[in-house]
Design a protein around this motif. Structure first.
Motif, short mmCIF file in Angstrom:
data_model
loop_
_atom_site.label_atom_id
_atom_site.label_comp_id
_atom_site.label_asym_id
_atom_site.label_seq_id
_atom_site.Cartn_x
_atom_site.Cartn_y
_atom_site.Cartn_z
N GLY A 1 -12.62 -1.05 -0.77
CA GLY A 1 -11.96 0.22 -1.04
C GLY A 1 -10.73 0.55 -0.21
N LYS A 2 -10.22 -0.40 0.55
CA LYS A 2 -9.08 -0.09 1.42
C LYS A 2 -7.85 0.37 0.65
CE LYS A 2 -8.22 -2.46 5.10
NZ LYS A 2 -7.92 -3.55 6.05
N LEU A 3 -7.53 -0.29 -0.45
CA LEU A 3 -6.34 0.09 -1.22
C LEU A 3 -6.53 1.48 -1.84
CD1 LEU A 3 -3.58 -0.44 -2.39
CD2 LEU A 3 -4.68 -1.77 -4.21
N VAL A 4 -7.70 1.75 -2.37
CA VAL A 4 -7.96 3.03 -3.02
C VAL A 4 -7.82 4.18 -2.02
CG1 VAL A 4 -9.71 4.37 -4.27
CG2 VAL A 4 -9.45 1.94 -4.72
N VAL A 5 -8.37 4.00 -0.83
CA VAL A 5 -8.26 5.03 0.21
C VAL A 5 -6.82 5.14 0.68
CG1 VAL A 5 -9.00 5.73 2.52
CG2 VAL A 5 -10.68 4.84 0.89
N SER A 6 -6.13 4.02 0.81
CA SER A 6 -4.73 4.05 1.21
C SER A 6 -3.88 4.85 0.23
CB SER A 6 -4.17 2.62 1.31
OG SER A 6 -4.80 1.90 2.33
N ILE A 7 -4.15 4.70 -1.05
CA ILE A 7 -3.42 5.46 -2.07
C ILE A 7 -3.65 6.95 -1.86
CG2 ILE A 7 -3.30 5.98 -4.56
CD1 ILE A 7 -1.89 3.35 -3.75
N ALA A 8 -4.89 7.34 -1.59
CA ALA A 8 -5.19 8.76 -1.35
C ALA A 8 -4.50 9.29 -0.10
CB ALA A 8 -6.70 8.97 -1.26
N LEU A 9 -4.35 8.43 0.90
CA LEU A 9 -3.69 8.85 2.14
C LEU A 9 -2.17 8.95 1.97
CD1 LEU A 9 -5.68 6.71 4.72
CD2 LEU A 9 -5.81 9.19 4.43
N LEU A 10 -1.60 8.10 1.14
CA LEU A 10 -0.14 8.00 1.02
C LEU A 10 0.46 8.82 -0.12
CD1 LEU A 10 0.24 4.15 1.59
CD2 LEU A 10 0.84 5.97 3.19
N THR A 11 -0.37 9.24 -1.07
CA THR A 11 0.15 9.91 -2.25
C THR A 11 -0.72 11.10 -2.63
OG1 THR A 11 -1.14 8.80 -3.99
CG2 THR A 11 0.75 7.59 -3.11
N ALA B 1 -2.61 -6.90 5.10
CA ALA B 1 -1.43 -7.40 4.42
C ALA B 1 -1.60 -7.34 2.91
CB ALA B 1 -1.12 -8.83 4.87
N LEU B 2 -2.80 -7.66 2.42
CA LEU B 2 -3.06 -7.61 0.98
C LEU B 2 -2.94 -6.20 0.44
CD1 LEU B 2 -6.10 -10.02 0.67
CD2 LEU B 2 -3.74 -10.46 -0.04
N CYS B 3 -3.36 -5.23 1.22
CA CYS B 3 -3.34 -3.84 0.77
C CYS B 3 -1.98 -3.18 0.97
CB CYS B 3 -4.39 -3.02 1.52
SG CYS B 3 -6.06 -3.50 1.11
N ALA B 4 -1.23 -3.61 1.96
CA ALA B 4 0.02 -2.94 2.30
C ALA B 4 1.04 -2.99 1.18
CB ALA B 4 0.60 -3.55 3.57
N ALA B 5 1.25 -4.13 0.58
CA ALA B 5 2.28 -4.25 -0.45
C ALA B 5 1.98 -3.40 -1.68
CB ALA B 5 2.49 -5.71 -0.83
N PRO B 6 0.78 -3.49 -2.28
CA PRO B 6 0.52 -2.65 -3.45
C PRO B 6 0.52 -1.16 -3.11
CG PRO B 6 -1.19 -4.33 -3.21
CD PRO B 6 -0.28 -4.44 -2.04
N ALA B 7 0.01 -0.80 -1.93
CA ALA B 7 -0.02 0.62 -1.55
C ALA B 7 1.40 1.14 -1.37
CB ALA B 7 -0.83 0.81 -0.28
N ALA B 8 2.25 0.37 -0.74
CA ALA B 8 3.64 0.80 -0.54
C ALA B 8 4.35 0.92 -1.88
CB ALA B 8 4.36 -0.18 0.37
N CYS B 9 4.12 -0.03 -2.76
CA CYS B 9 4.74 0.01 -4.09
C CYS B 9 4.26 1.22 -4.87
CB CYS B 9 4.38 -1.26 -4.85
SG CYS B 9 4.93 -1.25 -6.56
N ALA B 10 2.97 1.41 -4.90
CA ALA B 10 2.39 2.50 -5.67
C ALA B 10 2.78 3.86 -5.11
CB ALA B 10 0.88 2.36 -5.73
N SER B 11 2.93 3.95 -3.79
CA SER B 11 3.22 5.24 -3.18
C SER B 11 4.57 5.78 -3.61
CB SER B 11 3.13 5.16 -1.66
OG SER B 11 4.20 4.41 -1.13
N THR B 12 5.47 4.92 -4.07
CA THR B 12 6.78 5.39 -4.54
C THR B 12 6.73 5.89 -5.98
OG1 THR B 12 7.47 3.20 -5.29
CG2 THR B 12 7.95 3.78 -3.00
N ALA B 13 5.69 5.53 -6.71
CA ALA B 13 5.62 5.86 -8.13
C ALA B 13 4.55 6.88 -8.47
CB ALA B 13 5.37 4.59 -8.94
N LEU B 14 3.63 7.15 -7.55
CA LEU B 14 2.49 8.00 -7.87
C LEU B 14 2.77 9.46 -7.50
CD1 LEU B 14 -0.33 5.64 -6.61
CD2 LEU B 14 0.39 6.05 -8.97
N VAL B 15 2.47 10.33 -8.45
CA VAL B 15 2.65 11.77 -8.26
C VAL B 15 1.31 12.46 -8.49
CG1 VAL B 15 5.10 11.70 -8.89
CG2 VAL B 15 3.38 12.04 -10.66
#
Length: 134
Positions: A34-44, A7-21
């Motif tokens: 490292g869950k959020l960092v890996v999530s960003i790599a998976l989603l963006t 839950a802690l990682c889901a919100a920032p990852a979802a938010c960032a995935s809409t803005a990261l290119v």
């Protein structure tokens, strides 16, 4: 505990995935395992860096990424965009110079952080790192 971490990682990852290119570089300051960092790599398509001060957590992040690659959960291409550092983010030269987005959770600090946070979209960015302001 795992559900709370997800839950802690889901919100920032979802938010960032809409803005990261492709040219974005996301930094998680206090990245833990490292869950959020890996999530960003998976989603963006962005690069992502985790900076963790606690050695045990930084080692767990490295091991977790290696395990995820070995299990086929993270591709080598995705892993190449993940950078995990065991370091103090307040020291000169630690923050990547090409950082475009930074996440600084205040979950481990008693009371409010020394610098006020501001809400930008759904992501919280610390005013202490003013060079990341848009």
């Amino acid at each position: 505990m795992i559900d709370e971490l997800d839950a802690l990682c889901a919100a920032p990852a979802a938010c960032a995935s809409t803005a990261l290119v492709t040219d974005s570089h996301f930094v998680d300051i206090g990245s833990g395992v490292g869950k959020l960092v890996v999530s960003i790599a998976l989603l963006t398509p962005a690069d992502s860096t985790g900076i963790e001060f606690v050695a045990r957590r930084a080692a767990a992040a490295d091991a977790g990424l290696s395990d995820a690659i070995a299990q086929g959960l993270v591709t080598h291409g995705e892993a190449s965009r993940v950078h995990l550092l065991h370091a103090d983010a307040t020291e000169d030269g630690v923050l990547p110079v090409d950082t475009t987005h930074a996440f600084l959770p205040n979950l481990c600090f008693p009371g409010a952080p020394a610098e006020p946070n501001r809400l930008e979209g759904e992501c919280i960015f610390s005013s202490r790192f003013s060079r990341f302001r848009s």
